[in-house]
Write a protein that holds these residues in place. Structure first.
Motif, PDB file in Angstrom:
ATOM      1  N   ALA A   8       5.218   5.652  -4.904  1.00 27.45           N
ATOM      2  CA  ALA A   8       5.461   5.641  -6.346  1.00 27.45           C
ATOM      3  C   ALA A   8       4.557   6.639  -7.071  1.00 27.45           C
ATOM      4  N   ILE A   9       3.351   6.807  -6.583  1.00 27.32           N
ATOM      5  CA  ILE A   9       2.432   7.781  -7.190  1.00 27.32           C
ATOM      6  C   ILE A   9       2.803   9.200  -6.772  1.00 27.32           C
ATOM      7  N   GLU A  10       2.952   9.419  -5.491  1.00 33.00           N
ATOM      8  CA  GLU A  10       3.159  10.775  -4.962  1.00 33.00           C
ATOM      9  C   GLU A  10       4.506  11.377  -5.327  1.00 33.00           C
ATOM     10  N   ARG A  11       5.481  10.571  -5.659  1.00 28.04           N
ATOM     11  CA  ARG A  11       6.785  11.143  -6.018  1.00 28.04           C
ATOM     12  C   ARG A  11       6.775  11.766  -7.402  1.00 28.04           C
ATOM     13  N   HIS A  12       5.667  11.597  -8.123  1.00 32.89           N
ATOM     14  CA  HIS A  12       5.461  12.243  -9.422  1.00 32.89           C
ATOM     15  C   HIS A  12       4.237  13.150  -9.287  1.00 32.89           C
TER      16      HIS A  12
ATOM     17  N   ALA B 288       1.115   1.067 -13.028  1.00 29.48           N
ATOM     18  CA  ALA B 288       2.436   1.661 -13.295  1.00 29.48           C
ATOM     19  C   ALA B 288       3.189   1.885 -11.986  1.00 29.48           C
ATOM     20  N   ALA B 289       2.470   2.334 -10.970  1.00 27.22           N
ATOM     21  CA  ALA B 289       3.102   2.564  -9.661  1.00 27.22           C
ATOM     22  C   ALA B 289       3.569   1.240  -9.046  1.00 27.22           C
ATOM     23  N   GLU B 290       2.762   0.207  -9.178  1.00 28.95           N
ATOM     24  CA  GLU B 290       3.165  -1.110  -8.667  1.00 28.95           C
ATOM     25  C   GLU B 290       4.423  -1.605  -9.373  1.00 28.95           C
TER      26      GLU B 290
ATOM     27  N   SER C 184       0.813  -1.214   0.000  1.00 30.05           N
ATOM     28  CA  SER C 184       0.000   0.000   0.000  1.00 30.05           C
ATOM     29  C   SER C 184       0.848   1.266   0.000  1.00 30.05           C
ATOM     30  N   TRP C 185       1.823   1.321   0.870  1.00 26.86           N
ATOM     31  CA  TRP C 185       2.624   2.535   1.001  1.00 26.86           C
ATOM     32  C   TRP C 185       3.687   2.645  -0.084  1.00 26.86           C
ATOM     33  N   ALA C 186       4.153   1.540  -0.622  1.00 25.77           N
ATOM     34  CA  ALA C 186       5.079   1.607  -1.760  1.00 25.77           C
ATOM     35  C   ALA C 186       4.359   2.172  -2.978  1.00 25.77           C
ATOM     36  N   VAL C 187       3.123   1.751  -3.201  1.00 22.32           N
ATOM     37  CA  VAL C 187       2.335   2.296  -4.313  1.00 22.32           C
ATOM     38  C   VAL C 187       2.069   3.789  -4.076  1.00 22.32           C
TER      39      VAL C 187
ATOM     40  N   GLU D 183      -8.201   4.551 -16.248  1.00 19.66           N
ATOM     41  CA  GLU D 183      -6.974   5.330 -16.087  1.00 19.66           C
ATOM     42  C   GLU D 183      -6.430   5.213 -14.664  1.00 19.66           C
ATOM     43  N   ILE D 184      -7.316   5.160 -13.678  1.00 17.84           N
ATOM     44  CA  ILE D 184      -6.880   4.940 -12.294  1.00 17.84           C
ATOM     45  C   ILE D 184      -6.144   3.607 -12.202  1.00 17.84           C
ATOM     46  N   ARG D 185      -6.719   2.581 -12.793  1.00 15.81           N
ATOM     47  CA  ARG D 185      -6.099   1.249 -12.787  1.00 15.81           C
ATOM     48  C   ARG D 185      -4.712   1.305 -13.447  1.00 15.81           C
TER      49      ARG D 185
END
Length: 101
Positions: A56-60, A94-96, A50-53, A87-89
């Motif tokens: 990965a999202i928030e760093r962009h 991509a984050a995973e 959960s937090w890795a995803v 698009e959410i999926r």
């Protein structure tokens, strides 16, 4: 990307979204408690995933902003949510992949 450990994820969240540290801390506490009660590492794996995803999202910033926009579209119920959900999926997948999950 940080290592997939609670400590590394906490440090990353502290840098990119410090307002989320209380939520991370609560989730980690709950995951550790559940892991102990169930004698399973599954709750800790869910925490790391959960937090890795999230990282990965928030760093962009552009990706994070687009995700929030899409979530609002899907939640509003004013239009067909199918394109927004697709698009959410894609963003989450991509984050995973970026997180190595």
């Amino acid at each position: 990307m940080p290592e997939p450990t609670p400590e590394a994820l906490r440090a990353a969240v502290a840098r990119i979204a410090p307002r989320r540290i209380p939520a991370l801390t609560q989730h980690l506490f709950e995951a550790a408690t559940n892991a102990q009660q169930t004698q399973s590492l599954a709750p800790l794996r869910v925490f790391v995933h959960s937090w890795a995803v999230f990282v990965a999202i928030e760093r962009h910033p552009e990706r994070a902003a687009r995700l929030r926009e899409l979530e609002l579209i899907a939640d509003a119920g004013e239009q067909d949510p199918t394109p927004a959900l697709a698009e959410i999926r894609a963003i989450r997948e991509a984050a995973e992949a970026e997180a190595g999950l």
